[in-house]
Design an enzyme around this catalytic site. Structure first.
Site, PDB file in Angstrom:
ATOM      1  N   ASN A   1       0.851  -1.187   0.000  1.00 26.88           N
ATOM      2  CA  ASN A   1       0.000   0.000   0.000  1.00 26.88           C
ATOM      3  C   ASN A   1       0.887   1.237   0.000  1.00 26.88           C
ATOM      4  O   ASN A   1       0.915   2.015   0.948  1.00 26.88           O
ATOM      5  CB  ASN A   1      -0.910  -0.040   1.235  1.00 26.88           C
ATOM      6  CG  ASN A   1      -1.937   1.065   1.230  1.00 26.88           C
ATOM      7  OD1 ASN A   1      -2.236   1.634   0.186  1.00 26.88           O
ATOM      8  ND2 ASN A   1      -2.479   1.386   2.400  1.00 26.88           N
TER       9      ASN A   1
ATOM     10  N   ASP B   1      -5.571  -5.129  10.426  1.00 23.34           N
ATOM     11  CA  ASP B   1      -5.840  -4.400   9.173  1.00 23.34           C
ATOM     12  C   ASP B   1      -5.513  -2.919   9.364  1.00 23.34           C
ATOM     13  O   ASP B   1      -6.297  -2.028   9.018  1.00 23.34           O
ATOM     14  CB  ASP B   1      -7.282  -4.587   8.712  1.00 23.34           C
ATOM     15  CG  ASP B   1      -7.441  -4.315   7.211  1.00 23.34           C
ATOM     16  OD1 ASP B   1      -6.455  -4.519   6.478  1.00 23.34           O
ATOM     17  OD2 ASP B   1      -8.524  -3.911   6.776  1.00 23.34           O
TER      18      ASP B   1
ATOM     19  N   GLY C   1     -10.154   3.140   5.818  1.00 24.72           N
ATOM     20  CA  GLY C   1      -9.029   2.653   6.604  1.00 24.72           C
ATOM     21  C   GLY C   1      -9.034   3.171   8.026  1.00 24.72           C
ATOM     22  O   GLY C   1      -9.429   4.314   8.284  1.00 24.72           O
TER      23      GLY C   1
END
Length: 417
Positions: free
Chosen positions: A97, A307, A326
């Site tokens: 990412n 996560d 997120g």
């Protein structure tokens, strides 16, 4: 690094002789030298004697994002690994990412070198396709040789079923693990929240559970046809758990994970349009959360993850529709899990998963390298901004009552205590 842990209660179901016993643990040069009821303190050694001190094997997280390279304003590798260590994690799998994404062997080498010598070890994922654009496979074999533990176009579906088929067939040549993110983008559309009563009430565009379940069903059909190894990260729906359970009964080599926040929160948390609660996949219903908890307990879901996705304020302090998805998760993972599971279950979930990535599992015995997490499981507190060590502060756990504080880790001949 020489340390003596005094009167530490050991939580290690794998070691029946030591499990739930209080012991002194002497560590010299990163190796457990002695475990005993009372170990004499050698000269010039650091003694760790903390309130309600508990110790377990080091924790593992299979889904962590930072930002470096390219998005250092969200998080650097150095501070990210420090945060992971202070949160109890000795090993993390790093998501691709970043900007640019790691789609070559040199990119993987860069990430490993940036994490070299830290207490928390870093295991990078490479992208499945070049530039993570879903068109052409990346250098999977070369990245595997450089240290990539699996291949994943982060939070992007593999739209082309033939590409997934080829990836699964090709990766079998070198025992590679292929990720597939469980979301059909065509069905998701412009959705921003779980499609249901709450999204209708709030006027938010919905993401039906069908978008996840249809993608998983397709991917499992392909896996059954090709063979190989597949991992589906961050399930969010009850239907997905059923699909995975059926696939495992067939003997498919499939694993999956669930994010801590999908166990603890539901779409009811969206009633104030707080973008901290915007995640992908979305928070779904309380009945979905119950099914996920049950799936984790019975082994259908293989492991739990934070996560962890740092996100700068410019992308969060905007309208819910426009905010990026997120939430932070490292700092709150233990305290969150420990509120819904008993301690032994929590530690079991936090230490599982390494074998899927061919990472050597640590051992808690004399002569083994020290890979330990130290914590107080009973301390209850309200999670506040001061508890966040990440550069970004986008945590949906702010204001939540958590149970359990981490002191730090001992790993890789380093310590975050």
């Amino acid at each position: 690094m020489n340390i003596l842990l005094k009167s530490a209660k050991i939580v290690c179901p794998e070691n029946k002789e030591l499990h739930l016993k209080k012991r002194d643990i002497l560590i010299k040069k990163g190796v457990i030298e002695k475990i005993g009821v009372s170990v004499e303190t050698p000269a010039s050694i650091k003694v760790i004697d903390k309130e309600n001190l508990h110790v377990s094997l080091g924790w593992f997280d299979s889904s962590v994002s930072f930002g470096e390279p390219g998005l250092e304003e969200r998080e650097t590798i150095a501070n990210g690994l420090y945060t992971a260590g202070k949160s109890g994690f000795t090993d993390i799998v790093l998501n691709p990412n970043t900007n640019p994404v790691p789609d070559t062997s040199s990119d993987v080498v860069f990430l490993k070198e940036r994490g070299h010598g830290m207490a928390t070890k870093i295991y990078p994922l490479g992208t499945l396709t070049k530039n993570a654009n879903g068109v052409e496979l990346a250098e999977l074999f070369d990245m595997k040789n450089a240290g990539a533990v699996a291949f994943y176009d982060f939070k992007k579906q593999v739209s082309n079923p033939n590409l997934l088929k080829i990836a699964l067939l090709y990766a079998q040549n070198f025992d590679g693990l292929v990720y597939s993110f469980p979301q059909d983008g065509n069905i998701k559309g412009n959705g921003v929240a779980h499609e249901g009563e709450m999204s209708t009430k709030l006027g938010l565009k919905g993401i039906p559970a069908l978008s996840e379940e249809l993608q998983i069903a397709r991917d499992l059909f392909i896996l059954e046809y090709t063979g190989g190894k597949m991992h589906i990260p961050t399930l969010s729906s009850a239907g997905s758990v059923k699909l995975i359970a059926e696939a495992k009964k067939k003997g498919l080599d499939i694993t999956c994970s669930v994010a801590v926040h999908n166990l603890l929160f539901s779409d009811e948390s969206l009633n104030e349009f707080d973008s901290h609660f915007k995640v992908s996949p979305p928070l779904r219903t309380k009945s979905d959360s119950k099914a996920l908890i049950k799936g984790l307990k019975n082994g259908t879901i293989d492991f739990v993850t934070s996560d962890h996705i740092p996100m700068d304020i410019e992308h969060k302090r905007v309208e819910f529709d426009n905010a990026k998805s997120g939430s932070l998760g490292l700092e709150s993972a233990f305290g969150g899990l420990n509120t819904i599971f008993d301690l032994e279950e929590t530690i079991s979930f936090l230490t599982k998963g390494r074998s899927r990535y061919q990472i050597e599992a640590p051992k808690l015995k004399e002569g083994s390298k020290a890979c330990l997490t130290l914590f107080n499981p009973d301390k209850e507190y309200t999670f506040e901004t001061k508890d966040i060590l990440s550069t970004s502060k986008n945590s949906m756990f702010l204001g939540s009552t958590l149970k359990g504080k981490v002191y730090g880790i001992i790993n890789n001949d380093q310590s975050t205590l």
